[in-house]
Write a protein that holds these residues in place. Sequence first.
Motif, PDB file in Angstrom:
ATOM      1  N   THR A 167      47.724  30.981  44.400  1.00  0.00           N
ATOM      2  CA  THR A 167      46.453  30.473  44.635  1.00  0.00           C
ATOM      3  C   THR A 167      45.955  30.025  42.952  1.00  0.00           C
ATOM      4  N   ALA A 168      45.209  29.103  43.000  1.00  0.00           N
ATOM      5  CA  ALA A 168      44.560  28.695  41.827  1.00  0.00           C
ATOM      6  C   ALA A 168      43.164  28.247  42.182  1.00  0.00           C
ATOM      7  N   LEU A 169      42.202  28.013  40.901  1.00  0.00           N
ATOM      8  CA  LEU A 169      40.899  27.530  41.164  1.00  0.00           C
ATOM      9  C   LEU A 169      40.117  28.233  42.255  1.00  0.00           C
ATOM     10  N   ASN A 170      40.054  29.805  42.010  1.00  0.00           N
ATOM     11  CA  ASN A 170      39.608  30.621  42.845  1.00  0.00           C
ATOM     12  C   ASN A 170      39.943  30.448  44.236  1.00  0.00           C
ATOM     13  N   GLY A 171      41.025  30.126  44.649  1.00  0.00           N
ATOM     14  CA  GLY A 171      41.499  30.113  46.014  1.00  0.00           C
ATOM     15  C   GLY A 171      41.642  28.762  46.822  1.00  0.00           C
ATOM     16  N   ASP A 228      46.705  47.161  40.145  1.00  0.00           N
ATOM     17  CA  ASP A 228      46.898  45.475  40.513  1.00  0.00           C
ATOM     18  C   ASP A 228      48.236  45.390  40.026  1.00  0.00           C
ATOM     19  N   GLU A 229      48.456  44.061  39.495  1.00  0.00           N
ATOM     20  CA  GLU A 229      49.792  43.570  39.334  1.00  0.00           C
ATOM     21  C   GLU A 229      49.734  42.971  37.869  1.00  0.00           C
ATOM     22  N   ILE A 230      51.034  43.041  37.344  1.00  0.00           N
ATOM     23  CA  ILE A 230      51.330  42.273  36.160  1.00  0.00           C
ATOM     24  C   ILE A 230      52.605  41.394  36.276  1.00  0.00           C
ATOM     25  N   SER A 231      52.352  40.129  36.398  1.00  0.00           N
ATOM     26  CA  SER A 231      53.418  39.027  36.881  1.00  0.00           C
ATOM     27  C   SER A 231      52.903  37.661  36.133  1.00  0.00           C
ATOM     28  N   PRO A 232      54.278  37.020  36.450  1.00  0.00           N
ATOM     29  CA  PRO A 232      53.633  35.392  35.821  1.00  0.00           C
ATOM     30  C   PRO A 232      52.432  34.823  36.430  1.00  0.00           C
ATOM     31  N   ASP A 233      51.979  35.490  37.632  1.00  0.00           N
ATOM     32  CA  ASP A 233      50.695  35.093  38.219  1.00  0.00           C
ATOM     33  C   ASP A 233      49.214  35.396  37.205  1.00  0.00           C
ATOM     34  N   THR A 234      49.588  36.629  36.417  1.00  0.00           N
ATOM     35  CA  THR A 234      48.614  37.110  35.662  1.00  0.00           C
ATOM     36  C   THR A 234      48.616  36.919  34.042  1.00  0.00           C
ATOM     37  N   CYS A 235      49.788  36.393  33.798  1.00  0.00           N
ATOM     38  CA  CYS A 235      49.960  36.506  32.236  1.00  0.00           C
ATOM     39  C   CYS A 235      50.574  35.034  31.932  1.00  0.00           C
ATOM     40  N   ARG A 236      50.053  34.617  30.662  1.00  0.00           N
ATOM     41  CA  ARG A 236      50.651  33.344  30.348  1.00  0.00           C
ATOM     42  C   ARG A 236      52.064  33.698  29.305  1.00  0.00           C
ATOM     43  N   LEU A 272      56.365  29.758  31.239  1.00  0.00           N
ATOM     44  CA  LEU A 272      57.154  30.319  32.240  1.00  0.00           C
ATOM     45  C   LEU A 272      56.036  31.289  33.256  1.00  0.00           C
ATOM     46  N   ASP A 273      55.086  30.545  33.632  1.00  0.00           N
ATOM     47  CA  ASP A 273      53.975  31.340  34.394  1.00  0.00           C
ATOM     48  C   ASP A 273      53.277  30.419  35.450  1.00  0.00           C
ATOM     49  N   LYS A 274      52.046  30.778  35.742  1.00  0.00           N
ATOM     50  CA  LYS A 274      51.168  30.096  36.825  1.00  0.00           C
ATOM     51  C   LYS A 274      50.654  28.680  36.535  1.00  0.00           C
ATOM     52  N   ASP A 275      50.369  28.692  35.266  1.00  0.00           N
ATOM     53  CA  ASP A 275      49.965  27.366  34.803  1.00  0.00           C
ATOM     54  C   ASP A 275      50.606  26.061  35.125  1.00  0.00           C
ATOM     55  N   ILE A 276      52.076  26.385  35.322  1.00  0.00           N
ATOM     56  CA  ILE A 276      52.893  25.413  35.962  1.00  0.00           C
ATOM     57  C   ILE A 276      52.172  24.931  37.406  1.00  0.00           C
ATOM     58  N   PHE A 277      51.975  25.781  38.126  1.00  0.00           N
ATOM     59  CA  PHE A 277      51.457  25.524  39.598  1.00  0.00           C
ATOM     60  C   PHE A 277      49.959  25.151  39.429  1.00  0.00           C
ATOM     61  N   ARG A 278      49.025  25.598  38.446  1.00  0.00           N
ATOM     62  CA  ARG A 278      47.701  25.341  38.255  1.00  0.00           C
ATOM     63  C   ARG A 278      47.531  23.674  37.810  1.00  0.00           C
ATOM     64  N   LYS A 279      48.427  23.231  36.987  1.00  0.00           N
ATOM     65  CA  LYS A 279      48.408  22.040  36.393  1.00  0.00           C
ATOM     66  C   LYS A 279      49.073  20.930  37.420  1.00  0.00           C
TER      67      LYS A 279
END
Length: 236
Positions: A35-39, A194-202, A212-219
């Motif tokens: 998820t991104a943008l608060n879901g 909670d978790e530490i993963s590419p969802d929660t880190c840049r 190598l993280d969720k920014d790819i999905f966010r953008k």
Amino acid sequence: MSSNKKKFLLEGKTKKIYTTDNKNEIIIHYKNNITALNGLKNKSIQDKGMINNAITTLIFKFLNSCKVPTHFIRKINPIEQLCYKVNMFPLEFIVRNIVYGSMSKRLGIKEGIIINHPIFEIFYKNDALNDPLINNHHAVFLDIISYKELNIIHNISSNVNTLLKEYFLNKNIILVDFKIEFGKYKNNKILLSDEISPDTCRLWDKKTMKKLDKDIFRKNGDDIMDIYMEVLKRIG
Ligand code: 5GP
């Protein structure tokens, strides 16, 4: 001894929580959602839960081995882990080593500038308010946490940053920033949860600066599984 007799407790955007017949332990089930943008942006991706569970397990095992107090007990199966049951603070703690994302926008500072002394931020987890940035005094005033507990969390966060910066650098990955969360165990001990993963880190590749993280999905919503697999391969 913990048993696998599990009962559904609650469901979030990317995880489900089950109780066990040991009242001090829970099972965290990693869903395939991203998820991104608060879901607002929400997608299910095959094997995403398995990969995030694997990455979080490796990182928490490493932190446990460094004597960081965490909720993690062990991985149970590809998509689930056993953890201590904690009362979560409704707060997100962010640590930044390079200016990016919301800090760059908020302060009008160019992305990519190196921060010599890590910056710590607190966000209040409140969907209706869109998770506002707050400070220590707000958090205490809201009766969420005490100054003493904030101090403990600050010290743990600082230690986690030092440990993970080096951990990732050894895999040719730069830790730009990350979000962590904390809870209180039955004896009031504060545990990293909670978790530490590419969802929660840049995470950026050290050579190419590739994300190598969720920014790819966010953008652009691209399929992120190859990238998450790459992170798992490097730290595994
Ligand atoms: P920013 O405040 O720049 O958007 O995010 C800073 C760091 O915290 C990034 O690594 C980002 O992934 C993480 N982060 C911030 N808020 C959230 C959140 O609500 N969920 C997740 N998974 N990560 C977050």
